[in-house]
Scaffold this motif. Structure first.
Motif, PDB file in Angstrom:
ATOM      1  N   LEU A   1     -11.600  -6.069  -6.179  1.00  0.00           N
ATOM      2  CA  LEU A   1     -10.557  -4.850  -5.930  1.00  0.00           C
ATOM      3  C   LEU A   1     -11.156  -3.600  -5.988  1.00  0.00           C
ATOM      4  N   THR A   2     -12.474  -3.668  -5.552  1.00  0.00           N
ATOM      5  CA  THR A   2     -13.212  -2.187  -5.716  1.00  0.00           C
ATOM      6  C   THR A   2     -13.122  -1.718  -4.460  1.00  0.00           C
ATOM      7  N   ILE A   3     -13.106  -0.430  -4.139  1.00  0.00           N
ATOM      8  CA  ILE A   3     -12.884   0.183  -3.001  1.00  0.00           C
ATOM      9  C   ILE A   3     -14.103   1.103  -2.742  1.00  0.00           C
ATOM     10  N   LEU A  56      -0.916  -4.539  -0.656  1.00  0.00           N
ATOM     11  CA  LEU A  56      -1.138  -3.382  -1.633  1.00  0.00           C
ATOM     12  C   LEU A  56       0.179  -3.035  -1.996  1.00  0.00           C
ATOM     13  N   LYS A  57       1.418  -2.885  -1.290  1.00  0.00           N
ATOM     14  CA  LYS A  57       2.594  -2.390  -1.637  1.00  0.00           C
ATOM     15  C   LYS A  57       3.063  -3.434  -2.763  1.00  0.00           C
ATOM     16  N   GLN A  58       2.783  -4.468  -2.882  1.00  0.00           N
ATOM     17  CA  GLN A  58       3.189  -5.640  -3.722  1.00  0.00           C
ATOM     18  C   GLN A  58       2.285  -5.420  -5.085  1.00  0.00           C
ATOM     19  N   ASN A  59       1.300  -4.695  -5.309  1.00  0.00           N
ATOM     20  CA  ASN A  59       0.500  -4.710  -6.169  1.00  0.00           C
ATOM     21  C   ASN A  59       1.157  -3.906  -7.442  1.00  0.00           C
ATOM     22  N   PRO A  60       1.387  -4.426  -8.827  1.00  0.00           N
ATOM     23  CA  PRO A  60       2.252  -3.755  -9.539  1.00  0.00           C
ATOM     24  C   PRO A  60       1.603  -2.530 -10.180  1.00  0.00           C
ATOM     25  N   PRO A 117      -6.125   3.449  -6.440  1.00  0.00           N
ATOM     26  CA  PRO A 117      -5.639   4.582  -7.029  1.00  0.00           C
ATOM     27  C   PRO A 117      -4.095   4.258  -7.445  1.00  0.00           C
ATOM     28  N   THR A 118      -3.858   5.180  -8.808  1.00  0.00           N
ATOM     29  CA  THR A 118      -2.431   5.104  -9.142  1.00  0.00           C
ATOM     30  C   THR A 118      -1.360   5.289  -8.157  1.00  0.00           C
ATOM     31  N   PHE A 119      -1.771   5.990  -7.316  1.00  0.00           N
ATOM     32  CA  PHE A 119      -0.586   6.469  -6.364  1.00  0.00           C
ATOM     33  C   PHE A 119      -1.296   6.405  -4.689  1.00  0.00           C
ATOM     34  N   ILE A 120      -0.677   5.961  -3.995  1.00  0.00           N
ATOM     35  CA  ILE A 120      -1.174   5.697  -2.461  1.00  0.00           C
ATOM     36  C   ILE A 120      -0.219   6.663  -1.598  1.00  0.00           C
ATOM     37  N   TYR A 121      -0.720   7.449  -0.845  1.00  0.00           N
ATOM     38  CA  TYR A 121      -0.114   8.413   0.279  1.00  0.00           C
ATOM     39  C   TYR A 121      -0.407   7.482   1.501  1.00  0.00           C
ATOM     40  N   ASP A 122       0.356   6.666   2.238  1.00  0.00           N
ATOM     41  CA  ASP A 122      -0.089   5.775   3.098  1.00  0.00           C
ATOM     42  C   ASP A 122       0.206   6.698   4.738  1.00  0.00           C
ATOM     43  N   ARG A 123      -0.876   6.799   5.185  1.00  0.00           N
ATOM     44  CA  ARG A 123      -0.685   7.702   6.588  1.00  0.00           C
ATOM     45  C   ARG A 123      -1.479   6.733   7.543  1.00  0.00           C
TER      46      ARG A 123
END
Length: 365
Positions: free
Chosen positions: A47-49, A94-98, A69-75
């Motif tokens: 899970l490293t980016i 990713l959207k399912q990742n708690p 990251p804590t927050f993701i801005y999906d563009r």
């Protein structure tokens, strides 16, 4: 306060480079670290980016490895290319990742949006009559009665793939855009046109709508773009409204189909006092009810662009709703808005962080 990370997520790393950089430049004052990455750059085992981190001292992006990251801005904008096809399922995962929070979860396809809004008494009168196409016979039936219609890809954006169909006494003409260029094709028999439609529907799903008279007195197509975002208190606000004007003879006003932005104030000078009053009343109804309705029907959103058609008879129509709106219409005509536009994702991160912390407090009590 614990530093939080905002990840700018795009199918191609440098997509919307200017926008990502303007947000990152302002991130230090919000105590937020900015990174950007592609969905395909996540290592599924660790899970490293591998992406880029913004260095606020040198004011440059630098290659870096980091955790999700804590927050993701999906563009992410998807098309039929390989990178898109690979990216989409990863973003859904990713959207399912708690451990991560998306600023907004996006919207489903146009048909699902239409079906959900059609059930609302407050909004349904603004929706053009729409049917989902399964066969060319639906198109033939419609043009026999109305002599014209518009075909829209069910999941298209930015005016891509929209086709205008018009029947004359001896042929059927279609018009569509390839970038700024307008293309035409004629069919001399309904059978020929029907065969073409069947091939089209095999490629992707389409919706059929009537062609509305959405041109100004000089024959230029235009639409009104409303940009709405959630503020630092998580409340929907209208950031700005602007107008996009196409070229004469075109049927699209999208900027990448050759349209140009003008201010709403400039455009509305052509309206009478009564027209302006009635239009603003309609816009106010849409602005008040539509975002809340979308939040309720679908998943949380952070921003939406609403494209409004204003017809020659004074009727108001919701033409499209986009959960990843562009800002060009506003940046070009209202430069003073830049700070608001670039700071709002950062301010919204703080709101989401507070929501998270409050939830944590409730759990601990």
């Amino acid at each position: 306060m614990h530093q939080i990370t905002l990840g700018f997520l795009a199918v191609h790393l440098h997509h919307e480079n200017g926008y990502a950089t303007e947000i990152a430049k302002r991130s230090a004052s919000f105590n937020i670290e900015c990174v950007r990455f592609e969905p395909t750059s996540i290592d599924p085992s660790t899970l490293t980016i591998n992406g880029e981190k913004y260095d606020s001292i040198t004011q440059t992006w630098k290659s870096a490895s980091f955790s999700i990251p804590t927050f993701i801005y999906d563009r992410c904008f998807y098309n039929n290319q390989q990178a898109s096809k690979k990216s989409k399922p990863i973003v859904e995962w990713l959207k399912q990742n708690p451990s991560t929070t998306f600023l907004g979860f996006g919207l489903p396809d146009k048909w699902q949006i239409y079906s959900a809004l059609k059930a609302s008494e407050l909004i349904n009168s603004y929706l053009p009559e729409t049917e989902k196409l399964t066969t060319s016979a639906q198109i033939i039936k419609h043009i026999r009665t109305n002599s014209s219609c518009i075909l829209k890809p069910i999941s298209g954006s930015r005016g891509n793939g929209i086709i205008a169909v018009r029947q004359t006494s001896n042929e059927v003409n279609i018009t569509y855009h390839k970038g700024h260029d307008k293309k035409k094709q004629s069919f001399h028999s309904l059978q020929q046109f029907s065969d073409w439609c069947e091939r089209l529907l095999k490629q992707q799903s389409y919706l059929l709508q009537p062609i509305l008279s959405l041109t100004d007195q000089e024959g230029y197509p235009f639409d009104i773009r409303l940009l709405l975002q959630k503020n630092r208190n998580g409340e929907w606000i209208l950031v700005e409204k602007g107008v996009r004007k196409g070229y004469q003879g075109s049927f699209l006003s999208n900027l990448n189909s050759g349209g140009a932005p003008i201010t709403y104030e400039e455009w509305s000078k052509s309206l009478t006092m009564k027209q302006k009053f009635l239009l603003e009343d309609e816009l106010s109804t849409i602005i008040t009810h539509l975002p809340k309705l979308l939040d309720m029907k679908f998943n949380r959103l952070f921003e939406i662009g609403i494209d409004i058609g204003y017809a020659q008879d004074g009727s108001t129509w919701i033409l499209d709703i986009n959960s990843k709106p562009g800002r060009k219409t506003f940046v070009e005509t209202k430069p003073h808005l830049k700070d608001i536009l670039y700071e709002s994702p950062l301010a919204y991160c703080h709101y989401l962080m507070n929501q998270r912390n409050n939830k944590g407090a409730e759990v601990n009590e």
